[in-house]
Design a protein around this motif. Structure first.
Motif, PDB file in Angstrom:
ATOM      1  N   VAL A  24      49.662  34.585   1.013  1.00  6.48           N
ATOM      2  CA  VAL A  24      51.107  34.862   0.826  1.00  6.48           C
ATOM      3  C   VAL A  24      51.590  36.279   1.237  1.00  6.48           C
ATOM      4  O   VAL A  24      52.575  36.399   1.887  1.00  6.48           O
ATOM      5  N   LEU A  25      50.790  37.342   0.867  1.00  4.05           N
ATOM      6  CA  LEU A  25      50.840  38.521   1.268  1.00  4.05           C
ATOM      7  C   LEU A  25      49.472  39.074   2.135  1.00  4.05           C
ATOM      8  O   LEU A  25      48.631  38.848   1.404  1.00  4.05           O
ATOM      9  N   ASP A  26      49.882  39.432   3.145  1.00  2.00           N
ATOM     10  CA  ASP A  26      48.714  39.661   3.996  1.00  2.00           C
ATOM     11  C   ASP A  26      48.547  41.325   4.473  1.00  2.00           C
ATOM     12  O   ASP A  26      48.614  41.634   5.467  1.00  2.00           O
ATOM     13  N   GLY A  27      48.079  42.038   3.482  1.00  2.00           N
ATOM     14  CA  GLY A  27      48.111  43.405   3.553  1.00  2.00           C
ATOM     15  C   GLY A  27      49.390  44.464   4.090  1.00  2.00           C
ATOM     16  O   GLY A  27      49.414  45.125   4.785  1.00  2.00           O
ATOM     17  N   ILE A  28      50.208  44.306   2.978  1.00  2.00           N
ATOM     18  CA  ILE A  28      51.568  44.942   3.294  1.00  2.00           C
ATOM     19  C   ILE A  28      51.368  46.341   2.638  1.00  2.00           C
ATOM     20  O   ILE A  28      51.048  46.474   1.770  1.00  2.00           O
ATOM     21  N   ASP A  29      52.336  47.100   3.451  1.00  4.10           N
ATOM     22  CA  ASP A  29      52.344  48.573   2.764  1.00  4.10           C
ATOM     23  C   ASP A  29      53.990  48.901   2.641  1.00  4.10           C
ATOM     24  O   ASP A  29      54.875  48.414   3.433  1.00  4.10           O
ATOM     25  N   LEU A  30      54.099  49.450   1.309  1.00  2.00           N
ATOM     26  CA  LEU A  30      55.541  49.625   1.142  1.00  2.00           C
ATOM     27  C   LEU A  30      55.822  51.038   0.442  1.00  2.00           C
ATOM     28  O   LEU A  30      54.753  51.628  -0.218  1.00  2.00           O
ATOM     29  N   GLU A  31      56.866  51.661   0.598  1.00  2.00           N
ATOM     30  CA  GLU A  31      57.124  52.948  -0.072  1.00  2.00           C
ATOM     31  C   GLU A  31      58.439  53.094  -0.383  1.00  2.00           C
ATOM     32  O   GLU A  31      59.499  52.839   0.477  1.00  2.00           O
ATOM     33  N   VAL A  32      59.023  53.222  -1.500  1.00  2.00           N
ATOM     34  CA  VAL A  32      60.411  53.351  -2.033  1.00  2.00           C
ATOM     35  C   VAL A  32      60.752  54.612  -2.652  1.00  2.00           C
ATOM     36  O   VAL A  32      59.830  55.097  -3.539  1.00  2.00           O
ATOM     37  N   ALA A  33      61.719  55.325  -1.943  1.00  2.00           N
ATOM     38  CA  ALA A  33      62.189  56.458  -2.733  1.00  2.00           C
ATOM     39  C   ALA A  33      62.882  56.490  -4.015  1.00  2.00           C
ATOM     40  O   ALA A  33      63.574  55.535  -4.099  1.00  2.00           O
ATOM     41  N   GLU A  34      62.443  57.255  -5.132  1.00  2.00           N
ATOM     42  CA  GLU A  34      63.201  57.466  -6.142  1.00  2.00           C
ATOM     43  C   GLU A  34      64.678  57.461  -6.064  1.00  2.00           C
ATOM     44  O   GLU A  34      65.511  58.226  -4.764  1.00  2.00           O
ATOM     45  N   GLY A  35      65.420  56.829  -6.796  1.00  2.00           N
ATOM     46  CA  GLY A  35      67.053  57.066  -6.678  1.00  2.00           C
ATOM     47  C   GLY A  35      67.494  56.404  -5.594  1.00  2.00           C
ATOM     48  O   GLY A  35      68.609  56.902  -4.946  1.00  2.00           O
ATOM     49  N   SER A  36      66.995  55.214  -5.028  1.00  2.00           N
ATOM     50  CA  SER A  36      67.525  54.619  -3.806  1.00  2.00           C
ATOM     51  C   SER A  36      67.419  53.113  -4.012  1.00  2.00           C
ATOM     52  O   SER A  36      66.930  52.556  -4.972  1.00  2.00           O
ATOM     53  N   VAL A  37      68.135  52.241  -3.003  1.00  2.00           N
ATOM     54  CA  VAL A  37      68.238  51.242  -3.162  1.00  2.00           C
ATOM     55  C   VAL A  37      67.073  50.427  -1.725  1.00  2.00           C
ATOM     56  O   VAL A  37      67.335  50.974  -0.862  1.00  2.00           O
ATOM     57  N   PHE A  38      66.150  49.748  -2.413  1.00  2.00           N
ATOM     58  CA  PHE A  38      65.240  49.405  -1.346  1.00  2.00           C
ATOM     59  C   PHE A  38      65.226  47.651  -1.366  1.00  2.00           C
ATOM     60  O   PHE A  38      65.173  47.226  -2.314  1.00  2.00           O
ATOM     61  N   ALA A  39      65.677  47.252  -0.017  1.00  2.00           N
ATOM     62  CA  ALA A  39      65.890  45.767   0.048  1.00  2.00           C
ATOM     63  C   ALA A  39      64.563  45.115   0.776  1.00  2.00           C
ATOM     64  O   ALA A  39      64.242  45.725   1.971  1.00  2.00           O
ATOM     65  N   LEU A  40      64.075  44.062   0.360  1.00  2.00           N
ATOM     66  CA  LEU A  40      62.847  43.382   0.817  1.00  2.00           C
ATOM     67  C   LEU A  40      63.503  41.964   1.254  1.00  2.00           C
ATOM     68  O   LEU A  40      63.962  41.164   0.701  1.00  2.00           O
ATOM     69  N   LEU A  41      63.590  41.772   2.596  1.00  2.00           N
ATOM     70  CA  LEU A  41      64.056  40.486   3.240  1.00  2.00           C
ATOM     71  C   LEU A  41      63.109  39.635   3.713  1.00  2.00           C
ATOM     72  O   LEU A  41      62.001  40.183   4.004  1.00  2.00           O
ATOM     73  N   GLY A  42      63.310  38.520   3.764  1.00  2.00           N
ATOM     74  CA  GLY A  42      62.377  37.398   4.574  1.00  2.00           C
ATOM     75  C   GLY A  42      62.980  36.038   4.086  1.00  2.00           C
ATOM     76  O   GLY A  42      63.794  35.868   3.209  1.00  2.00           O
ATOM     77  N   PRO A  43      62.367  35.029   5.150  1.00  2.00           N
ATOM     78  CA  PRO A  43      62.807  33.614   4.688  1.00  2.00           C
ATOM     79  C   PRO A  43      62.241  33.255   3.516  1.00  2.00           C
ATOM     80  O   PRO A  43      61.193  34.017   2.826  1.00  2.00           O
ATOM     81  N   ASN A  44      62.670  32.121   2.769  1.00  2.00           N
ATOM     82  CA  ASN A  44      61.941  31.689   1.708  1.00  2.00           C
ATOM     83  C   ASN A  44      60.611  31.386   2.025  1.00  2.00           C
ATOM     84  O   ASN A  44      60.305  30.747   3.222  1.00  2.00           O
ATOM     85  N   GLY A  45      59.686  31.752   1.216  1.00  2.00           N
ATOM     86  CA  GLY A  45      58.269  31.557   1.361  1.00  2.00           C
ATOM     87  C   GLY A  45      57.354  32.610   2.120  1.00  2.00           C
ATOM     88  O   GLY A  45      56.326  32.460   2.443  1.00  2.00           O
ATOM     89  N   ALA A  46      58.362  33.490   2.318  1.00  2.00           N
ATOM     90  CA  ALA A  46      57.759  34.906   3.043  1.00  2.00           C
ATOM     91  C   ALA A  46      56.959  35.596   2.248  1.00  2.00           C
ATOM     92  O   ALA A  46      55.980  36.167   2.662  1.00  2.00           O
ATOM     93  N   GLY A  47      57.149  35.528   0.934  1.00  2.00           N
ATOM     94  CA  GLY A  47      56.161  36.285   0.002  1.00  2.00           C
ATOM     95  C   GLY A  47      56.883  37.231  -0.809  1.00  2.00           C
ATOM     96  O   GLY A  47      56.581  38.235  -1.568  1.00  2.00           O
ATOM     97  N   LYS A  48      58.233  37.430  -0.720  1.00  2.00           N
ATOM     98  CA  LYS A  48      59.273  38.336  -1.231  1.00  2.00           C
ATOM     99  C   LYS A  48      58.787  38.340  -2.849  1.00  2.00           C
ATOM    100  O   LYS A  48      58.702  39.271  -3.712  1.00  2.00           O
ATOM    101  N   THR A  49      59.070  37.170  -3.309  1.00  2.00           N
ATOM    102  CA  THR A  49      58.980  36.901  -5.158  1.00  2.00           C
ATOM    103  C   THR A  49      57.538  37.342  -5.482  1.00  2.00           C
ATOM    104  O   THR A  49      57.264  37.973  -6.537  1.00  2.00           O
ATOM    105  N   THR A  50      56.499  37.069  -4.639  1.00  2.00           N
ATOM    106  CA  THR A  50      55.145  37.409  -5.030  1.00  2.00           C
ATOM    107  C   THR A  50      54.837  39.011  -5.081  1.00  2.00           C
ATOM    108  O   THR A  50      54.140  39.441  -5.857  1.00  2.00           O
ATOM    109  N   ALA A  51      55.494  39.522  -4.131  1.00  2.00           N
ATOM    110  CA  ALA A  51      55.460  41.195  -3.970  1.00  2.00           C
ATOM    111  C   ALA A  51      56.004  41.680  -5.465  1.00  2.00           C
ATOM    112  O   ALA A  51      55.437  42.461  -5.925  1.00  2.00           O
ATOM    113  N   VAL A  52      57.364  41.094  -5.774  1.00  2.00           N
ATOM    114  CA  VAL A  52      57.829  41.436  -6.832  1.00  2.00           C
ATOM    115  C   VAL A  52      57.046  41.336  -8.202  1.00  2.00           C
ATOM    116  O   VAL A  52      56.847  41.959  -8.888  1.00  2.00           O
TER     117      VAL A  52
END
Length: 318
Positions: A24-52
């Motif tokens: 479901v997640l194949d080695g993803i890298d993320l970085e989110v700055a403090e005090g910002s809005v970061f959006a994770l997009l993708g089709p259903n089944g892409a792994g968004k909810t798993t990442a959360v």
């Protein structure tokens, strides 16, 4: 939207997760700055909810590392939970309780004193425009009211990072706009928002940065404008006062002319540099332009180009 220059609020490196044989997640890298809005997009089944779910310590990762609010999600889950709030796709509101009782219950779970808990509940009811419905059963609330109450419950613990998983699904346009204003207010107060959404206009409206996830891999990341410039189809529309000027401009710039509409469409990525170059060429040719407008691909175009499917396509969610 203000972005702090301090340490990232969320960092993930090589994050992996599989359910049986399905990666479901194949080695993803993320970085989110403090005090910002970061959006994770993708089709259903892409792994968004798993990442959360991994970042919010609800499930573990099979590989990789992640830190949220400065704490390792695997080694310091209690510290992470103390610093975050999570609002999922489905409301956590208890229909048997009133709005006020739901908030007081959350205050009790956060071990706030009786007086402090009631004060916090009253403050949030006012902030989310729920005072008139405070003593009504949550079962009577509209969809928009339930989502506001759900987010208010998340805020009882005063989190530094909030994960919003599809926060406006099913809401009417007015309720969505209300939720957007609430999100902007939270970020203005220094809160970091990690957003997943199927609504690309929502990401475009709110996000400082966007990452696109497809089949468990990140296929692109950047600001909304940066992502749009990666997709061909952007152009500048030039309008002139007479057909002779259209013809002159077409010879100088190329593009597609419409002499009846007195317009010329010139391929352009919309960046300042390319616009300046185009205007310089018009000046060099002594061509007068009556009006100019920039047209860039929207996030729907980006989504389709990166994932090979429209944003409205539905799959089995994970």
């Amino acid at each position: 939207m203000s972005i702090s220059q301090s340490q990232p609020a969320v960092v993930a490196t090589g994050l992996r997760r599989a359910f049986g044989d399905q990666v479901v997640l194949d080695g993803i890298d993320l970085e989110v700055a403090e005090g910002s809005v970061f959006a994770l997009l993708g089709p259903n089944g892409a792994g968004k909810t798993t990442a959360v779910r991994i970042l919010s310590t609800l499930i573990g990762a099979d590989g990789g590392e992640a830190r949220v609010a400065g704490h390792d999600v695997a080694r310091e889950p209690h510290a992470v939970r103390a610093a975050i709030g999570v609002t999922g796709q489905f409301s956590a509101v208890d229909n048997l309780l009133t709005g006020a009782e739901n908030l007081v219950l959350m205050a009790d779970l956060h071990h706030l004193g009786r007086g402090e808990g009631r004060r916090r509940a009253a403050e949030l009811l006012a902030r989310f425009d729920l005072e008139d419905a405070a003593h009504k059963s949550a079962a009577t609330y509209s969809g928009g009211m339930r989502r506001r109450l759900d987010l208010a419950m998340t805020l009882v613990g005063d989190p530094r990072v909030i994960f919003l998983d599809e926060p406006t699904t099913g809401l009417d346009p007015r309720s969505r706009c209300t939720m957007w204003e609430i999100i902007r207010d939270l970020v203005a107060g220094g809160v970091t928002i990690f957003l997943t959404t199927q609504y690309l206009d929502e990401a475009d409206e709110l996000a400082d940065r966007i990452a696109v996830l497809d089949q468990g891999r990140l296929v692109a990341a950047g600001t909304p404008d940066e992502l749009k410039r990666r997709v061909p189809g952007g152009h500048v529309r030039l309008r002139f006062t007479d057909a002779a000027e259209v013809e002159l401009a077409a010879r100088a710039l190329g593009g597609s002319a419409d002499e009846d509409a007195l317009t010329l469409h010139v391929p352009n990525d919309g960046s300042v540099r390319s616009l300046r170059a185009l205007l310089d060429r018009l000046d060099d040719a002594s061509i007068e332009v009556d009006a100019l407008s920039v047209h860039t691909p929207d996030l729907d175009d980006v989504f389709f180009a990166l994932t090979g499917r429209p944003s409205t396509e539905k799959e089995n969610a994970r």
